[in-house]
Design an enzyme around this catalytic site. Structure first.
Site, PDB file in Angstrom:
ATOM      1  N   LYS A 227       0.836  -1.385   0.037  1.00 58.02           N
ATOM      2  CA  LYS A 227      -0.117  -0.098  -0.042  1.00 58.02           C
ATOM      3  C   LYS A 227       0.912   1.363  -0.106  1.00 58.02           C
ATOM      4  O   LYS A 227       0.497   2.467  -0.429  1.00 58.02           O
ATOM      5  CB  LYS A 227      -0.887  -0.001   1.228  1.00 58.02           C
ATOM      6  CG  LYS A 227      -1.943  -1.162   1.186  1.00 58.02           C
ATOM      7  CD  LYS A 227      -3.056  -0.775   0.224  1.00 58.02           C
ATOM      8  CE  LYS A 227      -4.290  -2.007   0.312  1.00 58.02           C
ATOM      9  NZ  LYS A 227      -5.233  -1.844  -0.711  1.00 58.02           N
ATOM     10  N   LYS A 228       1.941   1.118   0.522  1.00 53.89           N
ATOM     11  CA  LYS A 228       2.711   2.109   0.689  1.00 53.89           C
ATOM     12  C   LYS A 228       3.854   2.394  -0.664  1.00 53.89           C
ATOM     13  O   LYS A 228       4.309   3.511  -0.936  1.00 53.89           O
ATOM     14  CB  LYS A 228       3.972   2.222   1.674  1.00 53.89           C
ATOM     15  CG  LYS A 228       3.368   2.382   2.843  1.00 53.89           C
ATOM     16  CD  LYS A 228       4.664   2.051   4.142  1.00 53.89           C
ATOM     17  CE  LYS A 228       4.003   2.385   5.508  1.00 53.89           C
ATOM     18  NZ  LYS A 228       2.867   1.621   5.821  1.00 53.89           N
ATOM     19  N   LEU A 229       3.462   1.703  -1.854  1.00 52.20           N
ATOM     20  CA  LEU A 229       4.042   1.832  -3.153  1.00 52.20           C
ATOM     21  C   LEU A 229       3.153   2.749  -3.736  1.00 52.20           C
ATOM     22  O   LEU A 229       2.631   2.392  -4.728  1.00 52.20           O
ATOM     23  CB  LEU A 229       4.094   0.291  -3.971  1.00 52.20           C
ATOM     24  CG  LEU A 229       5.259  -0.532  -3.212  1.00 52.20           C
ATOM     25  CD1 LEU A 229       5.007  -1.995  -4.007  1.00 52.20           C
ATOM     26  CD2 LEU A 229       6.552   0.123  -3.591  1.00 52.20           C
ATOM     27  N   ASP A 230       2.977   3.991  -3.125  1.00 52.48           N
ATOM     28  CA  ASP A 230       2.259   5.069  -3.714  1.00 52.48           C
ATOM     29  C   ASP A 230       2.889   6.176  -4.003  1.00 52.48           C
ATOM     30  O   ASP A 230       3.984   6.467  -3.076  1.00 52.48           O
ATOM     31  CB  ASP A 230       0.998   5.033  -2.676  1.00 52.48           C
ATOM     32  CG  ASP A 230       0.060   6.229  -2.948  1.00 52.48           C
ATOM     33  OD1 ASP A 230      -0.858   6.057  -3.625  1.00 52.48           O
ATOM     34  OD2 ASP A 230       0.436   7.567  -2.598  1.00 52.48           O
TER      35      ASP A 230
END
Length: 769
Positions: A227-230
Site C-alpha cells: 500500500k505504501k508503493l504509492d
C-alpha cells in the site's frame, strides 16, 4: 523446520518418509538421479522447513499442516496476547471512559457498522466489558481456554462493530488474532488447562497453528508495504510532519530534515514493511529482522497513541523463532529456579496432530515409519481447510474495493481491512453544515460535530449518511419539519490543495448511498494538481515568518463562502490557475480575477469566491495575523522590561499592576489588562514547558505510573458501581454524584499533564488572538 521456525522433527511428506513403499530407507540403494533430488529436497527443507513433495497432493499438504510441533512458543504468545488485551481493555477499548460514551441520557449520533446495532444501557455495557476482560485473563492463563476465547471475542467484535469511528488497523488485528486463537490449541503449554488435564500439558500442536499466525503477521507487514508503493508515500507527502520529532534527531546529524523525511520516515518505512515478513521467516536473516522490527515498533510507541499495538507486534515476532525457543532458555536457568517455570521437556503426542503410520513387529515393538498413507481425522482436515480459506480471505479483502465501492472516499476501500497504515494524512480547513426546513424553507447552520463525539464522520460517506439521518431526527425535536442537510467539507490529503470532499448542493438525508455502489455525491480527488505541491514549498519559502498561506482548489460552478477575521488585517487572494469572481458582500461588488491576478480582502466581512472557469480553479489566501504580531511585539517588550527590572537598570515609573506581573507575583490576583494577562499565560506555559523538558527519568516514570493508576482505578470503581446498580438498584442521585466525583478524584490533575498543558495552550493561544 528451519526457515519457518518450525520443529526439528525429521518426518516429511504424507507418510513422513519420502522413501519407496515397503523398502527401509537404510538398506535401499539409491540411483544417482534420486540422490541428487534428495539432496535438493533436504536443502529446501533446511531453508524453508518443507519440501516440494509436501504439495504434490491435498493429502500430503494436510499432513504438512498437521505436522506435530512444539507448543512452547504458541503458549508464550497466548499468554502475552491475553495480558496485552487485559491492559488494552481499560485503555484503548475505553472501559475507563465508558460512562462518557454510553451514558443513558446522552443524546449522541452513533456510527455502527450495521444500523440496527445499538449499545446496551450503561450498566450492561460494563457487563459486556467485564466479560471481555475476563476472557482476556482466561486467554492469558489458558484457563477454560475455548470459553475464554469466546468471552473475549464476542464482546470485542460487538464493541468493534458498534462504533466505526474508532476503527483502526490494529484494533482489527486484535480481533483477527482472537478469532484465530479460538480454533488453536494454544493452551497446551504454560496453562491452567494443562495443570487440570495432563493430556493437554506440554502436548504437541499441529503446524497450522503457527502457520496461520505467521501468515497473518506477514500479511500485515507485506500488504502495508504494498500500500505504501504509492506516489504520495514514495515522494514523502504522507507523513512529512514526523521528521521533526526528536526520535529522528540522530539521523539529522548527517541528513537534513527533508532527507530524513524522504529516506528514513518514508523510505525506511516502505522497505521495512515490504521485507519484514520475509526476513523474519529465514534463520539467517531473522536476527537482523528482529533488531529492526523491535526498533521500529519502539519508535512507533513514542510517535503515535496506538495503545498496545507496538507491544503486540513485538510479541508476534517471537512466533517466527523455533517453536521450542522458550524451553531452550529455561534449560539454561539454574535447576532450583525451574520449578517456578513451565516444562522444558520434549512435548508429548496429541490427538490434534498427524503422525506417521507404523507397523508393529511380532513382539509388539514399532518399526521404522513406512511410506504408508497417514490416516487423517475430520478435525485435521478441517484445520487445513480453515487455514487455506482464512488466508485466501485475508489476501483478498485488502483488494476487495471493486465490491465495497461506497467506502472509497479517496482511500482504498474499507480502511480497517486494507492495512494502508499511515498512507493518508488529512487536514480540514473548513467544515460547514447547513440545514433547511423542508416546509418553510428556513435556512440555518449547525456547529460541526454537534451531537457526536467523533470527528471521523467528515471523511467517510457512509458515516456522513448516518450523521445526516441523526441530525434530521434531532432537528425535528426543535420544530424543524422535514429537514434537509447539506455538508461543505474542505480537505487536504497528503499536502494537496484544500478541496471539497462532498458535493455541497446535495441533501445527504435523501441522497442514495450503498456499500456496493459508487457514491455519486463524492467529489473526485484532483490528483492532476498534485505536482503543485512542490510549488507550495517554493511559495512558502518566499514568505516571512509572520505570513501564512492556504492553498484552495474548487470545481466549476461552485463557490466558497468565507469570512476574514478582524485579526487578519492583511489578507489577499491570488489566482494560481483558472478564473474567479470574488464578491465582497458589504460592498455588493464583484471582481473578476484571472491567473496571476491578486486582490486585497476586507477584514471583518464575508466574501464569496466563484469558480467561473471551465476547469477547476486554484488560488491561495495570503494573510498576516496582525493581532498575533502585535502580541509578539508586546511580549518581547515586556520580557525586555522584566530583564531590566531584575538587573536594576529600569528607571521609569511602572504601574503597580505591571510591577506585580513582571515580578512574577500574580497568584490570586485579577489582572485587568488583557495584554498583561496574555503575557502571564505565556510565561506560565513557558515555565511548564521548561519544567517538563528537564524532568528526570524517575519523574517521568512516576508521572506515567500515575496516569496508568488512575485509568485502572477509574475502570475498577465505575465497573463496581455498575455491578452494584444491576444487583441492588441505583442509589439516589446525590450518592451517584459523590461516587462519580470520587472515581474522578485527581484524575483531572494528574491523568495526562502533557496533553492537558497542550489543550490549555491551545485555549490560551486562541484567547490571545
Amino acid at each position: 523446520m528451519h526457515g519457518a521456525g518450525g520443529d526439528n522433527l525429521k518426518q516429511t511428506g504424507a507418510g513422513f518418509d519420502s522413501t519407496t513403499p515397503d523398502v527401509p530407507q537404510r538398506v535401499r540403494k539409491r540411483a544417482p538421479k534420486e540422490t541428487v533430488m534428495e539432496e535438493e529436497s533436504s536443502k529446501m527443507k533446511r531453508i524453508f522447513g518443507f519440501e516440494l513433495s509436501d504439495f504434490q497432493s491435498w493429502h500430503r499438504f494436510v499432513c504438512l499442516l498437521n505436522r506435530p510441533t512444539d507448543p512452547a512458543s504458541l503458549g508464550v504468545f497466548r499468554l502475552l496476547f491475553g495480558l496485552l488485551m487485559a491492559l488494552d481493555i481499560p485503555q484503548e477499548r475505553g472501559l475507563s471512559s465508558l460512562d462518557h460514551r454510553y451514558f443513558d441520557e446522552l443524546v449522541v449520533c452513533r456510527f455502527p457498522l450495521f444500523n440496527f446495532l445499538e449499545p446496551f444501557p450503561l450498566d450492561w455495557m460494563y457487563v459486556v466489558f467485564v466479560i471481555m476482560w475476563l476472557g482476556a485473563i482466561g486467554i492469558m492463563l489458558g484457563c477454560f481456554y475455548r470459553l475464554s476465547c469466546l468471552m473475549f471475542l464476542i464482546p470485542y467484535w460487538y464493541v468493534f462493530f458498534l462504533d466505526k469511528t474508532a476503527w483502526n488497523n490494529h484494533s482489527y488485528l486484535y480481533g483477527l488474532i482472537g478469532f484465530q486463537l479460538t480454533f488453536m490449541d494454544a493452551n497446551r503449554y504454560w496453562s491452567v488447562d494443562g495443570l487440570r488435564n495432563p493430556k493437554k500439558r506440554n502436548a504437541q500442536v499441529p503446524l497450522w497453528n503457527y502457520t496461520l499466525l505467521r501468515a497473518q503477521i506477514f500479511i500485515v507487514y507485506f500488504i502495508a508495504g504494498v500500500k505504501k508503493l504509492d506516489a504520495d508515500w514514495v515522494e514523502g507527502y504522507s507523513m512529512n510532519h514526523l521528521a521533526g520529532h526528536w526520535l529522528f534527531d540522530p539521523f539529522k546529524i548527517v541528513l537534513t530534515e527533508e532527507l530524513v523525511n524522504v529516506l528514513v520516515v518514508h523510505g525506511g518505512g516502505l522497505v521495512l514493511d515490504l521485507t519484514s515478513g520475509y526476513l523474519l521467516f529465514f534463520d539467517i536473516t531473522r536476527p537482523y529482522a528482529m533488531f529492526f522490527v523491535t526498533y521500529f515498533h519502539c519508535m512507533n510507541s513514542q510517535l503515535f497513541s496506538i495503545g498496545m499495538f507496538s507491544y503486540t507486534m513485538l510479541a508476534t515476532s517471537l512466533l517466527f523463532c523455533y517453536p521450542n525457543w522458550p524451553k531452550v532458555i529455561i534449560q539454561k536457568i539454574p535447576a532450583f529456579l525451574r520449578n517456578l517455570l513451565p516444562l522444558a521437556d520434549p512435548p508429548q503426542q496429541s490427538n490434534s496432530c498427524a503422525y506417521p503410520s507404523v507397523e508393529p513387529d511380532r513382539k509388539g515393538r514399532n518399526k521404522q515409519p513406512v511410506s504408508k498413507e497417514t490416516a487423517l481425522t475430520f478435525r485435521q482436515r478441517m484445520g487445513a481447510v480453515f487455514t487455506v480459506l482464512y488466508l485466501a480471505e485475508q489476501f483478498f479483502l485488502p483488494y476487495s474495493h471493486f465490491i465495497t465501492k461506497g467506502y472509497n472516499n479517496w482511500t482504498n476501500g474499507l480502511y480497517g481491512y486494507s492495512w494502508d497504515m499511515m498512507v493518508h494524512s488529512r487536514s480540514h480547513q473548513h467544515v460547514k453544515i447547513t440545514y433547511k426546513d423542508g416546509v418553510t424553507g428556513e435556512i440555518g447552520y449547525l456547529n460541526p460535530g454537534v451531537w457526536t463525539q467523533s470527528r471521523r464522520w467528515k471523511d467517510h460517506a457512509d458515516m456522513l449518511k448516518q450523521y445526516s439521518s441523526c441530525l434530521a431526527r434531532e432537528l425535528q425535536t426543535y420544530n424543524i419539519s422535514d429537514p434537509k442537510i447539506y455538508f461543505d467539507i474542505w480537505v487536504s490529503m497528503n499536502e494537496r490543495f484544500q478541496q471539497r470532499l462532498f458535493d455541497p448542493r446535495v441533501d445527504v438525508v435523501m441522497a442514495e448511498w450503498s456499500p456496493f455502489k459508487k457514491t455519486s455525491w463524492l467529489m473526485p480527488l484532483l490528483v492532476d494538481l498534485s505536482p503543485w505541491r512542490s510549488k507550495f514549498d517554493e511559495i512558502e519559502k518566499l514568505l516571512d515568518n509572520r505570513t501564512d498561506v492556504v492553498f484552495i482548489a474548487d470545481f466549476p460552478g461552485l463557490h466558497l463562502e468565507n469570512f476574514v477575521s478582524e485579526d487578519l488585517g492583511n489578507t489577499s487572494i491570488q489566482v494560481l490557475k483558472g478564473e474567479l469572481a470574488v464578491e465582497i458582500v458589504a460592498e455588493k461588488k464583484n471582481y473578476s480575477l484571472k491567473e496571476g491576478d491578486k486582490m486585497q480582502l476586507p477584514a471583518g466581512d464575508y466574501h464569496y469566491v466563484y469558480t467561473t472557469s471551465e476547469v477547476p480553479s486554484c488560488y491561495m489566501y495570503i494573510y498576516v495575523n496582525t493581532t498575533l504580531v502585535q502580541f509578539e511585539q508586546n511580549y518581547t517588550r515586556l520580557v525586555e522590561l522584566q530583564e531590566k527590572i531584575k538587573n536594576g537598570t529600569e528607571t521609569e515609573d511602572i504601574s503597580p499592576e505591571l510591577q506585580t506581573v513582571l515580578n512574577g507575583t500574580t497568584e490570586n490576583i485579577n489582572i485587568t489588562d488583557p495584554t498583561l494577562a496574555a503575557f502571564v499565560r505565556r510565561q506560565k506555559r513557558q515555565e511548564e514547558y521548561e519544567r517538563r523538558k528537564n524532568v528526570t527519568m524517575v519523574e517521568r516514570f512516576v508521572r506515567f505510573t500515575q496516569r496508568k493508576y488512575f485509568v485502572f482505578r477509574r475502570s475498577i470503581l465505575m465497573t463496581g458501581y455498575a455491578m452494584r446498580n444491576l444487583l441492588f438498584g441505583r442509589p439516589p442521585l446525590e450518592q451517584l454524584a459523590e461516587e462519580f466525583e470520587y472515581a474522578n478524584m485527581k484524575l483531572h490533575v494528574n491523568a495526562n499533564p502533557e496533553s492537558q498543558s497542550k489543550e490549555q495552550a491551545k485555549t490560551e493561544d486562541h484567547s490571545e488572538l
